[in-house]
Design an enzyme around this catalytic site. Structure first.
Site, PDB file in Angstrom:
ATOM      1  N   LYS A   1      -0.886  -8.987   1.749  1.00  0.00           N
ATOM      2  CA  LYS A   1      -2.154  -8.328   1.823  1.00  0.00           C
ATOM      3  C   LYS A   1      -2.233  -7.314   0.755  1.00  0.00           C
ATOM      4  O   LYS A   1      -1.254  -6.442   0.355  1.00  0.00           O
ATOM      5  CB  LYS A   1      -1.988  -7.589   3.142  1.00  0.00           C
ATOM      6  CG  LYS A   1      -3.484  -6.604   3.304  1.00  0.00           C
ATOM      7  CD  LYS A   1      -3.119  -5.757   4.613  1.00  0.00           C
ATOM      8  CE  LYS A   1      -4.320  -4.779   4.563  1.00  0.00           C
ATOM      9  NZ  LYS A   1      -4.338  -3.875   5.676  1.00  0.00           N
TER      10      LYS A   1
ATOM     11  N   TYR B   1       2.880  -6.219   2.980  1.00  0.00           N
ATOM     12  CA  TYR B   1       1.481  -5.314   2.901  1.00  0.00           C
ATOM     13  C   TYR B   1       1.811  -4.497   1.673  1.00  0.00           C
ATOM     14  O   TYR B   1       2.672  -3.839   1.702  1.00  0.00           O
ATOM     15  CB  TYR B   1       1.304  -4.690   4.054  1.00  0.00           C
ATOM     16  CG  TYR B   1       0.109  -3.714   4.079  1.00  0.00           C
ATOM     17  CD1 TYR B   1      -0.836  -3.577   3.304  1.00  0.00           C
ATOM     18  CD2 TYR B   1       0.069  -3.028   5.168  1.00  0.00           C
ATOM     19  CE1 TYR B   1      -1.769  -2.773   3.280  1.00  0.00           C
ATOM     20  CE2 TYR B   1      -1.023  -1.898   5.477  1.00  0.00           C
ATOM     21  CZ  TYR B   1      -1.966  -1.664   4.304  1.00  0.00           C
ATOM     22  OH  TYR B   1      -2.895  -1.068   4.535  1.00  0.00           O
TER      23      TYR B   1
ATOM     24  N   ILE C   1      -7.412  -9.436   5.740  1.00  0.00           N
ATOM     25  CA  ILE C   1      -7.081  -8.665   6.936  1.00  0.00           C
ATOM     26  C   ILE C   1      -7.990  -7.501   6.702  1.00  0.00           C
ATOM     27  O   ILE C   1      -7.765  -6.651   5.725  1.00  0.00           O
ATOM     28  CB  ILE C   1      -5.542  -8.394   6.648  1.00  0.00           C
ATOM     29  CG1 ILE C   1      -4.600  -9.389   6.759  1.00  0.00           C
ATOM     30  CG2 ILE C   1      -5.084  -6.999   7.781  1.00  0.00           C
ATOM     31  CD1 ILE C   1      -3.143  -9.203   6.582  1.00  0.00           C
TER      32      ILE C   1
END
Length: 298
Positions: free
Chosen positions: A166, A138, A207
């Site tokens: 992400k 992330y 996401i």
């Protein structure tokens, strides 16, 4: 639901966590929320992310949220828990717990207790990857102050520590550099308000924040965007963008929960230190949400 080659592909909703008025976790409402998202065509859920206010949860609450999500989703492959923690050992424990619960993948921030260098970031991801589940990195340089640049992502992928990223930097140019440096690393849309741009650049997942409130419209937008069906995607994107851009603001949790309440779902309050929206903020969210609902974008 579309068939996915990997459990981190498709629309993975970073789920908001409903609290009761006394700020205890409403696990029944959360189970209903997860089941509803799957029924509306979302591919899975991401519990214990920032939208799930994981930083405010006790260890018992955080573990139970994952178990509830797996049961409600009906398939652990649809669940990608956030396993962020200040220490690598603690993040590894959360990844082990996710594996025990039957989850299909995990989402991991870089070390964020300090501005970690590349060697520390690589060691952190390598440790969590040893839990055995696929790790999605992330990249959120705004909140973590650690930037997972395309060269660093390529190193992490080369180490065998991550399968996807992400991407929340908002810089859509990175999609092309990531593809050049790590062509087998999957790109996932990390910010709602660059969905179309990253989908056109080759993203294979999202996401997502706003499907918490508008699941069917959000899924329709994503499916059209990744199919490069601009006749469908562009009008939807324009219609929803006033809401999608809220996902990139500091008060995104409160905003999405208010939109959920307006859509007839349980959003409810946030735990401190998040405070209620100001009157002006609330009016902005309310107007954009009510406009979308009036246009049938539920």
């Amino acid at each position: 639901m579309n068939q996915r080659p990997h459990p981190w592909h498709g629309v993975m909703v970073a789920t908001a966590l409903p609290f009761r008025d006394d700020l205890t976790v409403d696990y029944d409402a959360y189970a209903e929320h997860v089941a509803r998202l799957v029924a509306q065509g979302c591919d899975g859920v991401v519990p214990n992310g920032s939208l799930g206010e994981y930083q405010t949860l006790t260890d018992d609450e955080r573990a139970r949220v994952v178990r509830v999500a797996v049961e409600a989703a009906g398939d652990g492959a649809r669940v990608m828990p956030g396993v962020a923690a200040y220490g690598s050992a603690e993040a590894r424990r959360w990844a082990d717990q996710a594996a025990e619960a039957g989850c299909g993948s995990v989402l991991l921030l870089p070390p964020n207790a300090y501005r970690a260098d590349a060697a520390s970031v690589r060691a952190h991801y390598a440790e969590v990857a040893r839990a055995g589940l696929p790790v999605v990195a992330y990249n959120n340089p705004y909140d973590t102050k650690v930037d997972l640049t395309p060269p660093l992502l390529a190193q992490l992928h080369g180490d065998g520590s991550i399968v996807a990223v992400k991407e929340f930097s908002g810089d859509v140019r990175r999609a092309y550099e990531i593809a050049e440096l790590a062509p087998d690393l999957d790109l996932l849309i990390g910010a709602d308000d660059v969905l179309l741009e990253l989908a056109l650049a080759g993203a294979v997942g999202w996401i997502a924040g706003y499907p918490n409130a508008l699941p069917a419209a959000s899924v329709a937008l994503y499916r059209a965007a990744v199919a490069h069906d601009l006749d469908t995607a562009l009008p939807l994107y324009r219609a929803l963008h006033a809401l999608l851009r809220l996902d990139s603001k500091p008060e995104f949790v409160q905003a999405i929960k208010l939109s959920m309440d307006l859509a007839g779902y349980r959003g409810g309050p946030c735990r401190p230190p998040r405070t209620p929206l100001t009157g002006a903020q609330s009016a902005t969210v309310r107007a954009a949400t009510e406009k979308a609902l009036a246009e049938g974008l539920a």
